[in-house]
Design a protein around this motif. Structure first.
Motif, PDB file in Angstrom:
ATOM      1  N   TYR A  33     -12.660  -7.523  -5.809  1.00 32.12           N
ATOM      2  CA  TYR A  33     -11.015  -7.588  -6.052  1.00 32.12           C
ATOM      3  C   TYR A  33     -10.699  -8.126  -7.562  1.00 32.12           C
ATOM      4  O   TYR A  33     -11.577  -8.823  -8.250  1.00 32.12           O
ATOM      5  N   PRO A  41      -4.743 -11.206  -4.616  1.00 30.23           N
ATOM      6  CA  PRO A  41      -5.874 -10.218  -4.752  1.00 30.23           C
ATOM      7  C   PRO A  41      -5.428  -8.908  -4.564  1.00 30.23           C
ATOM      8  O   PRO A  41      -4.625  -8.537  -3.874  1.00 30.23           O
ATOM      9  N   LYS A  42      -6.064  -8.094  -5.617  1.00 27.42           N
ATOM     10  CA  LYS A  42      -5.844  -6.678  -5.410  1.00 27.42           C
ATOM     11  C   LYS A  42      -7.034  -5.739  -5.053  1.00 27.42           C
ATOM     12  O   LYS A  42      -8.300  -6.128  -5.656  1.00 27.42           O
ATOM     13  N   ILE A  43      -7.203  -5.236  -3.978  1.00 23.05           N
ATOM     14  CA  ILE A  43      -8.297  -4.500  -3.713  1.00 23.05           C
ATOM     15  C   ILE A  43      -7.964  -3.063  -3.824  1.00 23.05           C
ATOM     16  O   ILE A  43      -6.978  -2.448  -3.079  1.00 23.05           O
TER      17      ILE A  43
END
Length: 76
Positions: A33, A41-43
């Motif tokens: 991530y 968090p960016k997934i």
């Protein structure tokens, strides 16, 4: 549909509300991530789908679906 999981989807995945706790969970479970400017968090959605379905798609497999039209690149 967004390219990234929405905050609620990350909360559902991890079972946690706080961003720092979500990051700890993601680290412990070996998720890839990025962190945005707010610390969230960016997934990537495609990564989520692959990880959850155990699909192993490599860049080579994705690129094999494409071909180059060499004639279009020639000058007239």
């Amino acid at each position: 549909m967004s390219l990234f999981l929405l905050p609620g989807e990350i909360e559902e995945l991890t079972g946690l509300q706080q961003c720092s706790a979500q990051r700890r969970w993601l680290d412990a479970n070996e998720w890839i991530y990025q962190i945005d400017v707010r610390g969230r968090p960016k997934i990537a959605r495609i990564y989520f789908n692959q990880k959850m379905t155990a699909q192993k798609v490599t860049l080579t497999q994705e690129l094999s679906n494409y071909s180059v039209n060499v004639l279009a690149l020639r000058r007239a």
